[in-house]
Design a protein around this motif. Sequence first.
Motif, PDB file in Angstrom:
ATOM      1  N   ASN A  94       0.799  -1.229   0.000  1.00  0.00           N
ATOM      2  CA  ASN A  94       0.000   0.000   0.000  1.00  0.00           C
ATOM      3  C   ASN A  94       0.831   1.279   0.000  1.00  0.00           C
ATOM      4  O   ASN A  94       0.278   2.366  -0.085  1.00  0.00           O
ATOM      5  N   HIS A  95       2.135   1.149   0.145  1.00  0.00           N
ATOM      6  CA  HIS A  95       2.944   2.379   0.068  1.00  0.00           C
ATOM      7  C   HIS A  95       2.860   2.921  -1.356  1.00  0.00           C
ATOM      8  O   HIS A  95       3.124   2.193  -2.317  1.00  0.00           O
ATOM      9  N   PRO A  96       2.484   4.203  -1.500  1.00  0.00           N
ATOM     10  CA  PRO A  96       2.192   4.687  -2.850  1.00  0.00           C
ATOM     11  C   PRO A  96       3.397   4.785  -3.773  1.00  0.00           C
ATOM     12  O   PRO A  96       3.228   4.953  -4.981  1.00  0.00           O
ATOM     13  N   ASN A  97       4.612   4.701  -3.264  1.00  0.00           N
ATOM     14  CA  ASN A  97       5.778   4.711  -4.147  1.00  0.00           C
ATOM     15  C   ASN A  97       6.431   3.341  -4.256  1.00  0.00           C
ATOM     16  O   ASN A  97       6.700   2.858  -5.340  1.00  0.00           O
ATOM     17  N   SER A  98       6.697   2.732  -3.101  1.00  0.00           N
ATOM     18  CA  SER A  98       7.467   1.478  -3.175  1.00  0.00           C
ATOM     19  C   SER A  98       6.586   0.286  -3.566  1.00  0.00           C
ATOM     20  O   SER A  98       7.115  -0.727  -4.031  1.00  0.00           O
ATOM     21  N   LEU A  99       5.277   0.412  -3.434  1.00  0.00           N
ATOM     22  CA  LEU A  99       4.334  -0.578  -3.953  1.00  0.00           C
ATOM     23  C   LEU A  99       4.642  -2.010  -3.524  1.00  0.00           C
ATOM     24  O   LEU A  99       4.416  -2.950  -4.279  1.00  0.00           O
ATOM     25  N   GLY A 100       5.240  -2.160  -2.355  1.00  0.00           N
ATOM     26  CA  GLY A 100       5.512  -3.517  -1.866  1.00  0.00           C
ATOM     27  C   GLY A 100       6.934  -3.975  -2.088  1.00  0.00           C
ATOM     28  O   GLY A 100       7.347  -5.034  -1.620  1.00  0.00           O
ATOM     29  N   MET A 101       7.724  -3.164  -2.786  1.00  0.00           N
ATOM     30  CA  MET A 101       9.106  -3.557  -3.006  1.00  0.00           C
ATOM     31  C   MET A 101       9.966  -3.260  -1.774  1.00  0.00           C
ATOM     32  O   MET A 101       9.692  -2.340  -1.031  1.00  0.00           O
ATOM     33  N   LEU A 102      10.970  -4.054  -1.559  1.00  0.00           N
ATOM     34  CA  LEU A 102      12.055  -3.658  -0.665  1.00  0.00           C
ATOM     35  C   LEU A 102      13.335  -4.259  -1.217  1.00  0.00           C
ATOM     36  O   LEU A 102      13.295  -5.067  -2.141  1.00  0.00           O
ATOM     37  N   CYS A 103      14.473  -3.860  -0.678  1.00  0.00           N
ATOM     38  CA  CYS A 103      15.724  -4.343  -1.230  1.00  0.00           C
ATOM     39  C   CYS A 103      16.513  -5.090  -0.161  1.00  0.00           C
ATOM     40  O   CYS A 103      16.084  -5.195   0.992  1.00  0.00           O
ATOM     41  N   CYS A 104      17.681  -5.570  -0.533  1.00  0.00           N
ATOM     42  CA  CYS A 104      18.462  -6.431   0.357  1.00  0.00           C
ATOM     43  C   CYS A 104      18.807  -5.762   1.687  1.00  0.00           C
ATOM     44  O   CYS A 104      19.032  -6.446   2.685  1.00  0.00           O
ATOM     45  N   LYS A 105      18.805  -4.419   1.722  1.00  0.00           N
ATOM     46  CA  LYS A 105      19.191  -3.762   2.981  1.00  0.00           C
ATOM     47  C   LYS A 105      18.118  -3.915   4.058  1.00  0.00           C
ATOM     48  O   LYS A 105      18.425  -4.109   5.232  1.00  0.00           O
ATOM     49  N   ALA A 106      16.852  -3.837   3.648  1.00  0.00           N
ATOM     50  CA  ALA A 106      15.777  -3.931   4.649  1.00  0.00           C
ATOM     51  C   ALA A 106      15.724  -5.318   5.278  1.00  0.00           C
ATOM     52  O   ALA A 106      15.364  -5.471   6.445  1.00  0.00           O
ATOM     53  N   PHE A 107      16.093  -6.334   4.509  1.00  0.00           N
ATOM     54  CA  PHE A 107      15.992  -7.702   5.027  1.00  0.00           C
ATOM     55  C   PHE A 107      16.885  -7.928   6.241  1.00  0.00           C
ATOM     56  O   PHE A 107      16.668  -8.849   7.019  1.00  0.00           O
ATOM     57  N   SER A 108      17.932  -7.123   6.381  1.00  0.00           N
ATOM     58  CA  SER A 108      18.851  -7.380   7.489  1.00  0.00           C
ATOM     59  C   SER A 108      18.427  -6.666   8.767  1.00  0.00           C
ATOM     60  O   SER A 108      19.190  -6.622   9.732  1.00  0.00           O
TER      61      SER A 108
END
Length: 730
Positions: free
Chosen positions: A36-50
């Motif tokens: 629901n985030h209007p920009n990231s649309l559900g994406m995240l990258c390897c940094k958030a996983f840690s």
Amino acid sequence: MTEKVTRTICFDCHAKCGILVHTDGDKITKVEGDPNHPNSLGMLCCKAFSAAQIHEHPDRLKYPMKRVGPRGSGQWERITWDEAYDTIYNKMQEIIAKHGPGSFCFSQGTGRGWNHFHFRFSASYGVPGTTLGVSHVCLFPVIGPCMFVWGYYNALDGCDLDHANCCVHWGINPATSFPGIHMPKFFQARKRGMKLIVIDPRFTDLAAKADIWLQIKPGTDGALALTMCNILIQEDLYDHEFVENWCYGFEEFAEHVKEWTPERCEEETWVPADKIVEAVHMIMENGPTTEAAMIGTGMHDNGITNGFTLAAFWALTGYLDRKGGITSNEFWDRMLQNEMTKQDEARKEFSENGYRLLGSDIKPFLAGGLSIQYPRAVFAAMKGTEGGDNYPVRGLVTVANDPVMAFEDSQEVFDSLMGLEFFCMKDYFMTPSGRYADMLLPSAHWVERDDQVDEEFYMDPCPFVTADKAVDPPGEGKSDWEFSLALGKRLKPEWWPWENSDEMHLYRFKEFYDYPENPDITIEEMREAGYLITAGGDKRVYEKYRKGLERPDGKLGFRTPSGRIELWNSGLQSYGYDPLPTYYRSQLYDPDRGFLSRYPLILITGCRDYPYYHSAWSNIPMQREIEPDPYVEIHPEAAIARGISDGDWVWIFNNTGRIKSRARVTKAVDPRVVSIPRLGWKEACKELGLQGFGMFDANPNTIIPQEPSEPKYGTSSMKSWCCEIERMVD
Ligand SMILES: Nc1nc2c(c(=O)[nH]1)N[C@H]1C(S)=C(S)[C@@H](COP(=O)(O)OP(=O)(O)OC[C@H]3O[C@@H](n4cnc5c(=O)[nH]c(N)nc54)[C@H](O)[C@@H]3O)O[C@H]1N2
Ligand SMILES: Nc1nc2c(c(=O)[nH]1)N[C@H]1C(S)=C(S)[C@@H](COP(=O)(O)OP(=O)(O)OC[C@H]3O[C@@H](n4cnc5c(=O)[nH]c(N)nc54)[C@H](O)[C@@H]3O)O[C@H]1N2
Ligand code: SF4
Ligand SMILES: [Mo]
């Protein structure tokens, strides 16, 4: 197991993706993107996983500590937050009484969500502006000229990917630097056929997918932009209506750029003449075209003038604030307005007391015009030497900034820090500079703090975000907002009436935003909603300049003195620049200076890499396993000429210093160019048994000098310097 899901924001880069953090008690069990985030649309990258590895890391700073042994001895004693605040406050009073307010600095690296309050904080102890920061090399050479020429800022936040048919990535590599904010919408746009032009000396992952890649010689974008302007004019491709009605100085400008033929440009920039023409045609024939730009064009000793030429080019295309073009957003102005920052009050008092910000004499645009002290002058003032300064610097608190890793000439920076009377660092972990501090303060990570975002970089619909904390910080970690509030209250209580960061955030929203849907909104409702849209998305108005909606006085036109796009720019002229956009060749390429005859490889430093954020995360296994060792990209021809094979350990050196790295032999760079990423692999990763390289050994800023720099603004040549490379003898 009782699982809780908390919606929050990842703060590991400017993208600030929406994140759902799953927890079981204090344990983070899963991290996923919020669709629901209007920009990231559900994406995240390897940094958030840690996030879980960072939250649980045994080396996190947990309590405020003061130094008890000699500097650097590693002897610390736990103190309370109250003692920490009192010590800082008392030190400030003591130092300021002797030398004036500017003698105590608070440094900040990249914006971590409290830029607006940071300005208010500085004003609270009498300083108008930034005491120590990285703006001289960060985004201003790109966004600043936009403000002077168009009357609004833009880096990539104006990039209208939802509607563009063509996009230019000019000196930016958003796949690594802004993944969550740019890539989801970028991929959607590509699927519907949006063209892509990449202007970058390196064959990046995105250059590989581009319709046109212009492999430019580092530091020559000004020549390219002027040539593109000339092509628009010569081939009559520019937007006549826009130029005639809304631009100022076109006649003189058209004459001024005539000399920039594609052939001349090819000599200067290495970009083949026919490709330049092809790119201009694609921009105009596949419009509307949008642009994302960042530090690739700016981190040179000609950065500001490059930015000026780019701003002129986009003006001639007519795509400004047009649907699918480069939108004008409001959050920068809201961040900087005086009611928020209290800068005018501080400026008045400061100058009445006879002070000028450090570096005003040598960098009049940066320090004099923009109220950002020139770091070189600040570091000199820490040693009490040179710089034409009017006060020494005796105290420093760093908040989310590791100076020896971030600023040019690391050895000089370190020596300067050692001249301080009081040096305090607030961070998640111990850092190379922190080891020599007098006090350490623990920070709450983004999963551990209530977070607030209403500044910088969100593209349309530019949400105002309220995020929840998912877990408690280890020990007594506090957010930077809480820290500034507690000190602000001691310094100037009337400007810090709030009890917590929620109240500060609510004040921001109510005072500075229009939200007719719910004018009495509570913080609980803001948190429930998560993302509030006040001016973008369905509410967006394009071409505001034609409707009297761009200027605060309601008149037609842009927020410039003439109301028009100022190709002839008296604002920049007043700081000593040529009033028309002009290309200045970098000093690196001046044969009389002889830089490249001594160290023949053109050196780019700091390109963003997927797993790291600036100098952080070499101690985190999930990050470090992606890029375990420092590396330098070098072309096979340059490697063979030096007897270097892929993976060899090498020395990279020039007359400022030398660093270690492994050769990554690749055709992604020109044979005359080498590139080192931003990180310095500073800390060891115990879990993977990989070493740390400390302050200097793999830090590119060890080999970036303070001079040459941009003459009036001070950007150093972090993306166009020189070096030689040799294989390390085992
Ligand atoms: N050679 C070269 N140098 C560069 C650049 C380059 O391209 N080339 N880029 C420049 C640019 S654009 C910038 S913006 C600067 C950035 O430079 P800085 O922002 O100073 O980056 P770091 O040196 O990594 O310092 C960030 C520190 O903040 C900590 N940290 C992270 N989040 C938080 C938080 O929320 N609160 C607190 N208190 N601490 C936190 C991290 O652990 C890390 O130790 O570097 C500049 N330096
Ligand atoms: N993963 C990660 N993301 C980050 C950061 C981070 O440290 N790590 N830092 C954040 C910060 S503070 C910033 S300011 C942004 C920066 O974001 P970006 O501007 O995207 O950063 P870079 O990768 O340093 O530079 C972009 C591109 O410019 C190219 N370039 C180098 N010299 C030139 C030149 O002369 N002309 C042109 N046209 N291009 C050139 C480089 O090859 C590179 O691909 O990233 C932000 N995002
Ligand atoms: S792109 Fe990655 S690091 Fe940046 S905010 Fe999103 S998840 Fe975090
Ligand atoms: Mo930056």
